[in-house]
Design a protein around this motif. Structure first.
Motif, PDB file in Angstrom:
ATOM      1  N   HIS A 189      99.460 109.375  75.482  1.00  0.00           N
ATOM      2  CA  HIS A 189      98.175 109.651  74.863  1.00  0.00           C
ATOM      3  C   HIS A 189      97.526 110.848  75.552  1.00  0.00           C
ATOM      4  N   ALA A 202     104.286  97.242  65.978  1.00  0.00           N
ATOM      5  CA  ALA A 202     104.386  97.690  67.368  1.00  0.00           C
ATOM      6  C   ALA A 202     104.292  96.523  68.343  1.00  0.00           C
ATOM      7  N   THR A 218     103.722 105.220  74.643  1.00  0.00           N
ATOM      8  CA  THR A 218     103.345 106.410  73.882  1.00  0.00           C
ATOM      9  C   THR A 218     102.390 107.251  74.727  1.00  0.00           C
ATOM     10  N   GLN A 254      96.085 102.919  75.021  1.00  0.00           N
ATOM     11  CA  GLN A 254      97.257 102.799  75.882  1.00  0.00           C
ATOM     12  C   GLN A 254      96.957 101.931  77.100  1.00  0.00           C
ATOM     13  N   ASP A 263     105.527  99.527  73.071  1.00  0.00           N
ATOM     14  CA  ASP A 263     105.497 100.725  72.224  1.00  0.00           C
ATOM     15  C   ASP A 263     104.223 101.531  72.463  1.00  0.00           C
ATOM     16  N   ILE A 264     103.102 100.820  72.513  1.00  0.00           N
ATOM     17  CA  ILE A 264     101.817 101.503  72.708  1.00  0.00           C
ATOM     18  C   ILE A 264     101.707 102.029  74.139  1.00  0.00           C
TER      19      ILE A 264
END
Length: 465
Positions: free
Chosen positions: A442, A432, A440, A452, A436-437
């Motif tokens: 959460h 990642a 995403t 995040q 990417d994080i």
């Protein structure tokens, strides 16, 4: 003397061994597993599982004790609690027993033959097992050594009497009034903090300049604060020297070279673990070693054809989930599949209060490898879920390359952060990047939002801090 033959022989039914045997059985491989104790090894019987049970009981007791007299901020008042450690240990043993039965059932389901006893090598393909009904010879095409590790002993503090290892600590019938812990690593602090919560007066003796030396100072700061709140005395740069003549105190040489006595009903020695390589007849097969550990390659092959080694007997990190991953891989290799194994994505957890999680590289390690890096740091003091759990003391930290934002390491400290380990390991395994994080979604409100937010911080646009 009975003789049996098989394609795969696994020595040791700990996490690595039993997973290897089960996976091999799923492939239809004729598999035999030898274990002298109960299935599950150290982790299930006298390590990971029972220690977490004791830690949980200690946490619950401390919560109730803190509420006595209406001291807590939640408006809950209760009578002062009492603790029957015998019942706590019986509850812990019940959990272990159920899991023992579960492992045995899974081995049976996979059609793995279990032999109870101690195995000794005759040669690279043959072992002799001393069982209750006599000796049994097992011949195998491939052998997996998964014998695990045992607590390391100090020559001047041999186990026995008031000197105990983690194994005995998890089976005490009562909480000691005074507990001296030799070694400020994760085992010593996990158990030391648990007994302090249950009412023991705890002192930790550590020869190094700080406790939890495998973690960086920023990560361990909340743990050090909590040690003080629990009234645990921490003696740094101090060396244990032995027991007093009466056996009621630990003799210590302090950092300034003076002699001191630490009163103790029990002395818990937690100075690490050593691989269980003696008594197996390893000298009959002459494996290459790295110090006390068996040398392996990236597919867990030893220096002898057809012999593999997995888990603690192969060195650090001594983690159950590392052994499981190795065991699964080796079974698939024996089944003819191409497999590799990369330890960089393995999470490691320290179940202190608060908990610590690390996966991948630390900031210093990442800087040495990649040069310029980005670090994202998000405090739980800005996380709603952490605040409602009274767990504001801690943070999530992400380390990534500065040029392409590839995530190299993730760390966290805080209440319950062990449950974030799966997300951390997945991010590293999938390669990642910070985007990417950060991209995403959460769930809110959860502590996972801190993951995040740390990525957003590293990208320069954190939303909640």
């Amino acid at each position: 003397m009975k003789e049996i033959s098989c394609k795969l022989l696994v020595i040791g039914a700990g996490p690595g061994g039993y997973v290897c045997a089960i996976r091999a059985g799923q492939f239809g491989i004729d598999t035999v597993i030898v274990e002298f104790g109960k299935p599950g090894g150290t982790c299930l019987n006298v390590g990971c599982i029972p220690s977490k049970a004791l830690i949980h009981a200690a946490e619950e007791f401390e919560k109730i004790a803190h509420m006595a007299g209406g001291k807590g901020p939640l408006g809950i008042a209760v009578a002062p609690p009492t603790l029957d450690l015998t019942k706590t240990v019986a509850w812990k043993d019940g959990i272990v027993s159920r899991l023992n039965s579960g492992v045995a059932g899974l081995l049976k389901k996979a059609k793995v033959k279990t032999v109870q006893g101690w195995a000794t090598f005759r040669d690279g393909k043959t072992v002799e097992v001393e069982t209750e009904t006599g000796s049994q010879v097992i011949r195998a095409e491939a052998v997996v050594i998964a014998s695990g590790s045992v607590p390391a002993e100090l020559p001047f503090l041999p186990f026995g009497g008031p000197v105990i290892s983690s194994t005995e600590a998890l089976a005490l019938s009562e909480v000691p009034d005074k507990l001296a812990v030799v070694g400020g690593g994760y085992i010593g602090l996990e158990l030391g903090m648990a007994f302090a919560k249950m009412g023991a007066k705890v002192a930790v003796v550590e020869a190094l300049p700080r406790v939890l030396a495998q973690y960086d100072a920023e990560l361990t700061r909340p743990v050090l604060k909590r040690l003080g709140e629990l009234g645990i005395e921490v003696m740094l740069g101090a060396k244990a020297k032995g027991l007093s003549t009466k056996g009621d105190a630990l003799l210590v040489e302090t950092a300034d070279g003076k002699n001191a006595k630490v009163a103790a009903d029990k002395v818990l020695v937690t100075v690490g673990r050593k691989p269980l390589t003696e008594g197996w007849g390893l000298e009959q097969i002459d494996l290459d070693m790295v110090g006390r550990f068996i040398r392996i390659d990236d597919q867990c092959r030893t220096s002898m054809r057809g012999i593999y080694a997995i888990g603690d007997v192969t060195g650090e990190p001594m983690l159950a989930h590392r052994a499981m991953a190795q065991g699964e891989m080796v079974a698939e290799i024996v089944a003819g599949h191409k497999r590799g194994w990369d330890k960089r994505a393995i999470p490691a957890i320290c179940f202190t209060d608060p908990e610590l999680v690390t996966a991948g590289l630390s900031p210093d390690e990442a800087k040495a490898l990649a040069g310029e890096i980005k670090i994202g740091h998000f405090p739980f003091a800005a996380n709603g879920r952490a605040m409602t759990k009274q767990g504001e003391d801690g943070f999530v930290r992400i380390v990534a390359r500065a040029d392409n934002h590839l995530v190299l390491g993730i760390q966290a400290v805080g209440q319950g952060v062990s449950e974030l380990a799966a997300a951390f390991g997945l991010a590293l395994e999938m390669g990642a990047r910070l985007e990417d994080i950060a991209g995403t979604i959460h769930a809110h409100p959860t502590q996972g939002e801190g993951f995040q937010e740390a990525a957003l911080k590293a990208l320069g646009h954190a939303l909640h801090v």
